[in-house]
Each structure stands twice: as structure tokens, then as C-alpha cells.
Design a protein around this motif. Structure first.
Motif, PDB file in Angstrom:
ATOM      1  N   ASP A  99       0.800  -1.234   0.000  1.00  0.00           N
ATOM      2  CA  ASP A  99       0.000   0.000   0.000  1.00  0.00           C
ATOM      3  C   ASP A  99       0.833   1.283   0.000  1.00  0.00           C
ATOM      4  N   VAL A 100       1.787   1.379   0.946  1.00  0.00           N
ATOM      5  CA  VAL A 100       2.529   2.640   1.075  1.00  0.00           C
ATOM      6  C   VAL A 100       3.364   2.963  -0.173  1.00  0.00           C
ATOM      7  N   LEU A 101       3.611   1.973  -1.009  1.00  0.00           N
ATOM      8  CA  LEU A 101       4.450   2.216  -2.199  1.00  0.00           C
ATOM      9  C   LEU A 101       3.654   2.206  -3.496  1.00  0.00           C
ATOM     10  N   THR A 102       2.344   2.018  -3.406  1.00  0.00           N
ATOM     11  CA  THR A 102       1.562   1.784  -4.625  1.00  0.00           C
ATOM     12  C   THR A 102       1.685   2.931  -5.631  1.00  0.00           C
ATOM     13  N   GLU A 103       1.406   4.150  -5.209  1.00  0.00           N
ATOM     14  CA  GLU A 103       1.363   5.267  -6.170  1.00  0.00           C
ATOM     15  C   GLU A 103       2.759   5.618  -6.684  1.00  0.00           C
ATOM     16  N   THR A 104       3.756   5.551  -5.784  1.00  0.00           N
ATOM     17  CA  THR A 104       5.137   5.842  -6.198  1.00  0.00           C
ATOM     18  C   THR A 104       5.596   4.837  -7.252  1.00  0.00           C
ATOM     19  N   THR A 105       5.252   3.576  -7.034  1.00  0.00           N
ATOM     20  CA  THR A 105       5.680   2.523  -7.966  1.00  0.00           C
ATOM     21  C   THR A 105       4.919   2.643  -9.287  1.00  0.00           C
ATOM     22  N   ALA A 106       3.643   2.996  -9.200  1.00  0.00           N
ATOM     23  CA  ALA A 106       2.868   3.201 -10.438  1.00  0.00           C
ATOM     24  C   ALA A 106       3.435   4.390 -11.223  1.00  0.00           C
ATOM     25  N   ASP A 107       3.831   5.458 -10.520  1.00  0.00           N
ATOM     26  CA  ASP A 107       4.496   6.593 -11.196  1.00  0.00           C
ATOM     27  C   ASP A 107       5.705   6.097 -11.976  1.00  0.00           C
ATOM     28  N   PHE A 108       6.513   5.277 -11.299  1.00  0.00           N
ATOM     29  CA  PHE A 108       7.757   4.825 -11.935  1.00  0.00           C
ATOM     30  C   PHE A 108       7.463   3.924 -13.132  1.00  0.00           C
ATOM     31  N   GLY A 109       6.469   3.053 -12.990  1.00  0.00           N
ATOM     32  CA  GLY A 109       6.098   2.188 -14.117  1.00  0.00           C
ATOM     33  C   GLY A 109       5.756   3.030 -15.330  1.00  0.00           C
ATOM     34  N   PHE A 110       5.038   4.098 -15.076  1.00  0.00           N
ATOM     35  CA  PHE A 110       4.660   4.977 -16.181  1.00  0.00           C
ATOM     36  C   PHE A 110       5.871   5.720 -16.744  1.00  0.00           C
ATOM     37  N   ALA A 111       6.753   6.160 -15.853  1.00  0.00           N
ATOM     38  CA  ALA A 111       7.975   6.852 -16.307  1.00  0.00           C
ATOM     39  C   ALA A 111       8.816   5.923 -17.178  1.00  0.00           C
ATOM     40  N   LEU A 112       8.946   4.671 -16.746  1.00  0.00           N
ATOM     41  CA  LEU A 112       9.766   3.718 -17.495  1.00  0.00           C
ATOM     42  C   LEU A 112       9.118   3.400 -18.839  1.00  0.00           C
ATOM     43  N   LEU A 113       7.799   3.304 -18.842  1.00  0.00           N
ATOM     44  CA  LEU A 113       7.080   3.086 -20.102  1.00  0.00           C
ATOM     45  C   LEU A 113       7.351   4.242 -21.075  1.00  0.00           C
ATOM     46  N   MET A 114       7.265   5.456 -20.571  1.00  0.00           N
ATOM     47  CA  MET A 114       7.441   6.615 -21.451  1.00  0.00           C
ATOM     48  C   MET A 114       8.888   6.722 -21.930  1.00  0.00           C
ATOM     49  N   GLY A 151      -1.463  -2.844 -22.176  1.00  0.00           N
ATOM     50  CA  GLY A 151      -1.817  -4.169 -21.659  1.00  0.00           C
ATOM     51  C   GLY A 151      -1.104  -4.410 -20.346  1.00  0.00           C
ATOM     52  N   ILE A 152      -1.873  -4.590 -19.269  1.00  0.00           N
ATOM     53  CA  ILE A 152      -1.267  -4.757 -17.942  1.00  0.00           C
ATOM     54  C   ILE A 152      -1.427  -6.208 -17.521  1.00  0.00           C
ATOM     55  N   MET A 153      -0.304  -6.854 -17.207  1.00  0.00           N
ATOM     56  CA  MET A 153      -0.368  -8.224 -16.697  1.00  0.00           C
ATOM     57  C   MET A 153      -0.120  -8.175 -15.198  1.00  0.00           C
ATOM     58  N   GLY A 154      -1.177  -8.533 -14.426  1.00  0.00           N
ATOM     59  CA  GLY A 154      -1.093  -8.432 -12.976  1.00  0.00           C
ATOM     60  C   GLY A 154      -1.826  -7.170 -12.565  1.00  0.00           C
ATOM     61  N   MET A 155      -3.069  -7.338 -12.113  1.00  0.00           N
ATOM     62  CA  MET A 155      -3.890  -6.149 -11.857  1.00  0.00           C
ATOM     63  C   MET A 155      -4.156  -6.012 -10.360  1.00  0.00           C
ATOM     64  N   GLY A 156      -3.073  -6.033  -9.587  1.00  0.00           N
ATOM     65  CA  GLY A 156      -3.187  -5.716  -8.161  1.00  0.00           C
ATOM     66  C   GLY A 156      -3.210  -4.208  -7.992  1.00  0.00           C
ATOM     67  N   ARG A 157      -2.823  -3.763  -6.789  1.00  0.00           N
ATOM     68  CA  ARG A 157      -2.915  -2.336  -6.482  1.00  0.00           C
ATOM     69  C   ARG A 157      -2.041  -1.495  -7.404  1.00  0.00           C
ATOM     70  N   ILE A 158      -0.816  -1.978  -7.686  1.00  0.00           N
ATOM     71  CA  ILE A 158       0.088  -1.186  -8.538  1.00  0.00           C
ATOM     72  C   ILE A 158      -0.405  -1.204  -9.979  1.00  0.00           C
ATOM     73  N   THR A 295       8.495   7.448   0.356  1.00  0.00           N
ATOM     74  CA  THR A 295       7.952   6.091   0.230  1.00  0.00           C
ATOM     75  C   THR A 295       8.853   5.063   0.888  1.00  0.00           C
ATOM     76  N   ARG A 296      10.172   5.184   0.679  1.00  0.00           N
ATOM     77  CA  ARG A 296      11.071   4.219   1.334  1.00  0.00           C
ATOM     78  C   ARG A 296      10.995   4.367   2.858  1.00  0.00           C
ATOM     79  N   LEU A 297      10.810   5.603   3.320  1.00  0.00           N
ATOM     80  CA  LEU A 297      10.667   5.816   4.768  1.00  0.00           C
ATOM     81  C   LEU A 297       9.377   5.153   5.269  1.00  0.00           C
ATOM     82  N   ALA A 298       8.304   5.319   4.504  1.00  0.00           N
ATOM     83  CA  ALA A 298       7.036   4.703   4.897  1.00  0.00           C
ATOM     84  C   ALA A 298       7.147   3.179   4.899  1.00  0.00           C
ATOM     85  N   MET A 299       7.887   2.624   3.944  1.00  0.00           N
ATOM     86  CA  MET A 299       8.069   1.166   3.895  1.00  0.00           C
ATOM     87  C   MET A 299       8.856   0.682   5.113  1.00  0.00           C
ATOM     88  N   ALA A 300       9.928   1.404   5.454  1.00  0.00           N
ATOM     89  CA  ALA A 300      10.742   1.016   6.611  1.00  0.00           C
ATOM     90  C   ALA A 300       9.934   1.150   7.898  1.00  0.00           C
TER      91      ALA A 300
END
Ligand code: GLV
Length: 321
Positions: A99-114, A151-158, A295-300
Motif C-alpha cells: 500500500d505505502v508504495l503503490t502510487e510511487t511505484t505506479a508513477d515509476f512504471g509509467f515513467a519507465l514506459l514513457m 496491456g497490464i499483466m497483474g492487476m493488483g494495487r500497482i 515512500t522508502r521511509l514509509a516502507m521502513a
């Protein structure tokens, strides 16, 4: 229990260590040494809890050698480093950091896609190498994000976070494949349509992998799947190394079976398949999808909260068993 004993097995934020130290006797590894399994076992002697960061393998052999261990708290949402059935059998609690990393990781997925679709690192390397002498009409021409099919494979929170960005931000048609279909209300929020794996691979302009790693998901994308994809397609893996057959991917990139790939995770990382390093049409990042300081602080902190709650007799916040 008197003050519990906790091992923090890799370097983490000093403020998180200080917080844990208020309630527990803590051993740390702020020099961030990559301990071998025997070294980890030696340091776990007498420990009741351990904060792991995703690379430390917790299995039956380790558990048998660490009889005082009661809880392992992973500072990661993925937990393929844990043998959860073995932990359950040994009476050891397992927790992850969702949960605490969901939006940050989704941001990065999009950045890497672009970056992948628009050939950002390839063109930057060209510029830095001093090769840019003139404008030309098709120089580093990539593929569009807006209006394309994601096309998204794996439709969990991220995966859902990436779907929302694609559908609402970039007007993409979103299709997905998952072990189970989303509730209609979630499908509507993500504007996502459920399709088979083969339909996703043949139809998508961009394929995003967000599936958890397991024996079943090993090499979800290999030679046969890459052959199904469009020659103009991009593939992005922010899930785990091993979901993609990296050797097959390097061949597909070299042969232009697909146009480009973006990889944040690798089989056997931090080693990267040498053939991937040799092809230009791949963007490579060192497993940083969740890497922002908040986000890393929230994960820790979540991993620490799991340890402190459980070792003081309360339920763990995000248990896996
Ligand atoms: C990172 O890869 C995580 O699982 O949190």
C-alpha cells in the motif's frame, strides 16, 4: 517478553532505527554489508525479530538454525525471498510492506514506459557521445503513449494505479490479464477490460508486467510470448526478475521482434544479462521503482511497526501468514 531483540539486516533510515531502539535491543548493519546466509544465521542467534529488505532468503534451513526468531518483516511488497509455508510451519510470522508504495511505484512504471517508448536513454547516450550533428525527420522516432493500447499483466494495487494513469491521464485503452477478474466497480474506475493473455500480447502497444514472482509466474514472458507481441510494441517489467526470460528478451530486442523494453528488475540481479547490456533499445534501471525518500521511509516504518506490534503481543499490521 522483556525487551525484544531485533536485527535490522541492511542499512536503513537512522530515524527508523532510533524508533525501534525505544522498544527493543537492536543490532544493525549500517555499513550495508551483503551477508552470506551463514553470516545472517550467525547474526540472528538470540534475535526475536528481523527487518529484511527483500533480498534475504528466509527458508526452512535458516528457521531451523534460528529458534528464537518470531517474526520477519520485509521492507518490500514482494516477498518471494520468504518461504511463507516454511515460516508458518516454524511458527514464525511473515509481514510485507504493501500500500505505502503503490502510487510511487505506479508513477515509476509509467515513467519507465514513457522513457522506453520515446527512446529517452538511447537518445541521451547518443547526445552525450557527441554524435548529434543535425536534426532529422525520423531521428529516435518512437511510439505514442497517448491513445495507444496499454496491456497490464497483474492487476493488483500497482497495476490498477498504472491503469488509472493510462486511462485517465493519457487516454489509453487499457486491457489487463490477471489470475482473477477485478470487481466491475474497479474495472470501471480503471477503465480496464479483462482479456486473455494471448489477446493482451497480440493487441497491446505497450505491455506492463506487475505480477508477483512465484514458480507459476516464472518466465511469464519468454520466446513464445515475445513472438506474439507487435514488432512495434514495448515491454516494461517493474515486477520481479524471473518473470521475463532475459536471454530471450535480449534476442527479441536484437532481432527487433519487439521495438523496445524497460526493465527495473532482472534475473539474478544485481547481475544483468550481458546481452541486455549490448542492445540499445532497452532502458535499464537498478530496481528503484519504489525509491522516493517518503515512500522508502514509509516502507521502513511499516516494517518496524509490524515488528514492534507483533513483539509486544499485538497483531501484525500487514501479515502474510
Ligand atoms: C520492491 O521490489 C518491492 O517488492 O517492494
Amino acid at each position: 517478553m522483556s525487551r525484544p531483540k531485533i536485527l535490522i539486516s541492511r542499512a536503513v533510515f537512522p530515524e527508523v532505527i532510533a524508533r525501534v531502539e525505544q522498544f527493543a535491543d537492536v543490532q544493525t548493519n549500517q555499513d550495508d554489508v551483503l551477508w552470506t546466509k551463514p553470516e545472517l544465521i550467525a547474526r540472528l542467534q538470540g534475535m526475536n525479530g528481523v527487518l529484511t529488505t527483500g533480498g534475504e532468503r528466509i527458508d526452512a534451513e535458516l528457521l531451523a538454525a534460528c529458534p528464537d526468531l518470531k517474526i520477519c518483516a520485509n521492507m518490500a511488497v514482494g516477498y518471494n525471498n520468504f518461504d511463507v509455508p516454511a515460516m508458518t510451519a516454524a511458527g514464525v510470522k511473515a509481514t510485507n510492506a504493501p500500500d505505502v508504495l503503490t502510487e510511487t511505484t505506479a508513477d515509476f512504471g509509467f515513467a519507465l514506459l514513457m522513457a522506453t517508448a520515446r527512446r529517452m536513454t538511447e537518445s541521451e547516450h547518443y547526445l552525450r557521445a557527441g554524435l548529434w550533428t543535425k536534426w532529422s525527420y525520423d531521428m529516435f522516432a518512437g511510439s505514442d503513449i497517448h491513445g495507444s493500447t496499454l496491456g497490464i499483466m497483474g492487476m493488483g494495487r500497482i497495476g490498477q494505479g498504472i491503469a488509472r494513469r493510462g486511462a485517465h491521464g493519457f487516454g489509453m485503452r487499457v486491457i489487463y490479464h490477471n489470475r482473477s477478474r477485478l470487481e466491475p466497480v474497479l474495472e470501471a474506475q480503471c477503465k480496464a477490460q479483462y482479456v486473455s493473455k494471448s489477446e493482451l500480447l497480440t493487441t497491446a502497444d505497450h505491455v506492463m508486467l506487475v505480477v508477483p514472482y512465484s514458480a507459476e509466474s516464472h518466465h511469464t514472458i519468454g520466446e513464445a510470448e515475445l513472438a506474439l507481441m507487435k514488432p512495434t510494441a514495448t515491454l516494461v517489467n517493474i515486477a520481479r526478475g524471473g518473470i521475463v526470460d532475459d536471454a530471450a528478451l535480449a534476442r527479441a530486442l536484437k532481432n527487433r521482434t519487439i521495438a523496445a523494453a524497460g526493465l527495473d528488475v532482472f534475473e539474478g540481479e544485481p547481475r544483468v544479462h550481458p546481452d541486455l547490456l549490448g542492445v540499445p533499445n532497452v532502458v535499464l534501471t537498478p530496481h528503484i521503482a519504489s525509491a522516493t525518500i517518503p515512500t522508502r521511509l514509509a516502507m521502513a516504518n511499516l516494517a518496524a511497526d509490524n515488528l514492534l506490534a507483533f513483539l509486544s503481543g499485538k497483531p501484525a499490521l500487514t501479515p502474510l501468514n
